[in-house]
Design a protein around this motif. Structure first.
Motif, PDB file in Angstrom:
ATOM      1  N   ILE A 187      43.534  34.917  36.714  1.00  0.00           N
ATOM      2  CA  ILE A 187      42.138  34.509  36.704  1.00  0.00           C
ATOM      3  C   ILE A 187      41.729  33.790  37.985  1.00  0.00           C
ATOM      4  O   ILE A 187      40.547  33.728  38.314  1.00  0.00           O
ATOM      5  N   ILE A 188      42.682  33.247  38.728  1.00  0.00           N
ATOM      6  CA  ILE A 188      42.416  32.595  40.013  1.00  0.00           C
ATOM      7  C   ILE A 188      43.598  32.898  40.941  1.00  0.00           C
ATOM      8  O   ILE A 188      44.756  32.807  40.524  1.00  0.00           O
ATOM      9  N   TYR A 189      43.298  33.249  42.196  1.00  0.00           N
ATOM     10  CA  TYR A 189      44.356  33.409  43.189  1.00  0.00           C
ATOM     11  C   TYR A 189      43.966  32.677  44.477  1.00  0.00           C
ATOM     12  O   TYR A 189      42.785  32.463  44.734  1.00  0.00           O
ATOM     13  N   GLU A 190      44.963  32.326  45.253  1.00  0.00           N
ATOM     14  CA  GLU A 190      44.726  31.596  46.507  1.00  0.00           C
ATOM     15  C   GLU A 190      43.783  30.418  46.287  1.00  0.00           C
ATOM     16  O   GLU A 190      42.760  30.253  46.986  1.00  0.00           O
ATOM     17  N   VAL A 191      44.147  29.604  45.343  1.00  0.00           N
ATOM     18  CA  VAL A 191      43.499  28.329  44.997  1.00  0.00           C
ATOM     19  C   VAL A 191      42.163  28.500  44.291  1.00  0.00           C
ATOM     20  O   VAL A 191      41.927  27.884  43.248  1.00  0.00           O
TER      21      VAL A 191
ATOM     22  N   VAL B 140      48.306  29.189  45.429  1.00  0.00           N
ATOM     23  CA  VAL B 140      48.269  28.727  44.040  1.00  0.00           C
ATOM     24  C   VAL B 140      47.424  29.710  43.243  1.00  0.00           C
ATOM     25  O   VAL B 140      46.319  30.082  43.670  1.00  0.00           O
ATOM     26  N   SER B 141      47.952  30.141  42.112  1.00  0.00           N
ATOM     27  CA  SER B 141      47.192  31.026  41.243  1.00  0.00           C
ATOM     28  C   SER B 141      47.254  30.512  39.811  1.00  0.00           C
ATOM     29  O   SER B 141      48.077  29.652  39.487  1.00  0.00           O
ATOM     30  N   TRP B 142      46.373  31.037  38.991  1.00  0.00           N
ATOM     31  CA  TRP B 142      46.281  30.627  37.586  1.00  0.00           C
ATOM     32  C   TRP B 142      46.222  31.874  36.707  1.00  0.00           C
ATOM     33  O   TRP B 142      45.561  32.863  37.047  1.00  0.00           O
ATOM     34  N   TYR B 143      46.911  31.793  35.573  1.00  0.00           N
ATOM     35  CA  TYR B 143      46.934  32.874  34.603  1.00  0.00           C
ATOM     36  C   TYR B 143      46.472  32.364  33.245  1.00  0.00           C
ATOM     37  O   TYR B 143      46.777  31.230  32.855  1.00  0.00           O
ATOM     38  N   GLN B 144      45.768  33.223  32.551  1.00  0.00           N
ATOM     39  CA  GLN B 144      45.369  32.979  31.166  1.00  0.00           C
ATOM     40  C   GLN B 144      46.203  33.885  30.280  1.00  0.00           C
ATOM     41  O   GLN B 144      46.365  35.078  30.580  1.00  0.00           O
ATOM     42  N   GLN B 145      46.732  33.344  29.186  1.00  0.00           N
ATOM     43  CA  GLN B 145      47.525  34.161  28.274  1.00  0.00           C
ATOM     44  C   GLN B 145      47.119  33.895  26.828  1.00  0.00           C
ATOM     45  O   GLN B 145      47.273  32.795  26.324  1.00  0.00           O
TER      46      GLN B 145
ATOM     47  N   ARG C 128      32.813  31.188  35.196  1.00  0.00           N
ATOM     48  CA  ARG C 128      33.048  29.894  34.537  1.00  0.00           C
ATOM     49  C   ARG C 128      34.424  29.319  34.903  1.00  0.00           C
ATOM     50  O   ARG C 128      34.678  28.139  34.679  1.00  0.00           O
ATOM     51  N   PHE C 129      35.269  30.171  35.455  1.00  0.00           N
ATOM     52  CA  PHE C 129      36.595  29.718  35.884  1.00  0.00           C
ATOM     53  C   PHE C 129      36.548  29.424  37.381  1.00  0.00           C
ATOM     54  O   PHE C 129      36.102  30.254  38.174  1.00  0.00           O
ATOM     55  N   SER C 130      37.023  28.252  37.768  1.00  0.00           N
ATOM     56  CA  SER C 130      37.069  27.908  39.182  1.00  0.00           C
ATOM     57  C   SER C 130      38.324  27.104  39.467  1.00  0.00           C
ATOM     58  O   SER C 130      38.883  26.454  38.582  1.00  0.00           O
ATOM     59  N   GLY C 131      38.772  27.179  40.711  1.00  0.00           N
ATOM     60  CA  GLY C 131      39.975  26.480  41.101  1.00  0.00           C
ATOM     61  C   GLY C 131      39.741  25.618  42.322  1.00  0.00           C
ATOM     62  O   GLY C 131      38.835  25.851  43.112  1.00  0.00           O
TER      63      GLY C 131
ATOM     64  N   ARG D  37      38.461  34.352  42.544  1.00  0.00           N
ATOM     65  CA  ARG D  37      38.479  35.036  41.250  1.00  0.00           C
ATOM     66  C   ARG D  37      38.608  36.537  41.447  1.00  0.00           C
ATOM     67  O   ARG D  37      37.857  37.133  42.235  1.00  0.00           O
ATOM     68  N   PRO D  38      39.546  37.169  40.739  1.00  0.00           N
ATOM     69  CA  PRO D  38      39.586  38.639  40.765  1.00  0.00           C
ATOM     70  C   PRO D  38      38.306  39.216  40.181  1.00  0.00           C
ATOM     71  O   PRO D  38      37.600  38.555  39.404  1.00  0.00           O
ATOM     72  N   SER D  39      38.034  40.438  40.561  1.00  0.00           N
ATOM     73  CA  SER D  39      36.879  41.129  40.026  1.00  0.00           C
ATOM     74  C   SER D  39      36.933  41.159  38.499  1.00  0.00           C
ATOM     75  O   SER D  39      37.975  41.441  37.913  1.00  0.00           O
ATOM     76  N   GLY D  40      35.821  40.825  37.874  1.00  0.00           N
ATOM     77  CA  GLY D  40      35.740  40.880  36.420  1.00  0.00           C
ATOM     78  C   GLY D  40      36.027  39.570  35.719  1.00  0.00           C
ATOM     79  O   GLY D  40      35.797  39.458  34.512  1.00  0.00           O
TER      80      GLY D  40
END
Lengths: 124, 111
Positions: B49-53, B35-40, B63-66, B56-59
């Protein structure tokens, strides 16, 4: 650093064929395991993936559009070309290319990075 | 129509925390950690902004968590900032022929 940029016509007429090019840098599609994908996003709607092409020229297409899509690569130019036939106004969207990320059993996990996208409008 | 379900909109005041849900099935969200999340932001490409549940990618701001429970994944934004106002999409691998799903998106509004 991987970068991608889409190019193609801004407007196509209904029934025409759309041809889009993704020019990339920072990786080679000759490298085993590498792949590239196309994704589109109609205005105000969610994205949907369209096509994938792999280093060994294997290809995958989203089932609902499979008969209209074709994807090819030119590794010497670091380019991937998407063609979509019989365009319709409902195909109006921003088209992106992006790098898919896979696990060891080839589950598609996410796309990153993405290009900036190109808006294609289908109108007579 | 997406096979994943997200609320159309979520809002919060600056400094607050909000949570965006993403509900699927055992064939996608419930069965895998992909599961991943994208901000647009308007006119921009989606940003991972989130991958594998819950990674967080670098950078990407902490404040974003999954998280995920059963067939529902969640994105939490803590300490809400004006710049967090955007559309958020969840995605998931699926065992169906669709291969990969995007949620319909959630518009986050900072009041």
């Amino acid at each position: 650093q991987i970068t991608l940029k889409e190019s193609g016509p801004a407007v196509v007429k209904p029934t025409q064929t759309l041809t889009l090019t993704c020019t990339f840098s920072g990786f080679s599609l000759n490298t085993p395991g590498m792949s590239l994908g196309w994704i589109r996003q109609p205005p105000g709607e969610a994205p949907e993936w369209l096509a994938l092409i792999f280093w060994d020229d294997d290809k995958r297409y989203t089932p609902s559009l499979k008969t209209r899509l074709s994807v090819t690569k030119d590794t010497s130019k670091n380019q991937v070309v998407l063609t979509m036939t019989n365009m319709d106004p409902v195909d109006t969207a921003t088209y992106y290319c992006a790098v898919p990320r896979w696990n060891d059993v080839y589950d598609l996990m996410w796309f990153d990075p993405w290009g900036q996208g190109v808006l294609v409008t289908v109108s007579s | 129509q997406s096979a994943l379900t997200q609320p159309a909109s979520v809002s919060g005041s600056p400094g607050q925390s909000i949570t965006v849900s993403c509900t699927g099935t055992s064939n996608d969200v419930g069965g895998f950690s992909h599961v991943s999340w994208y901000q647009q932001h308007p006119g921009k490409a989606p940003k991972l902004i989130i991958y594998e549940v819950n990674n967080r990618p670098s950078g990407v701001s902490s404040r974003f968590s999954g998280s995920k429970s059963g067939i529902t994944a969640s994105l939490t934004i803590s300490g809400l900032l004006a710049e967090d106002e955007a559309d958020y999409y969840c995605t998931s691998y699926t065992t169906s022929s669709s291969l990969f799903l995007f949620g319909p998106g959630t518009k986050v509004t900072v009041l």
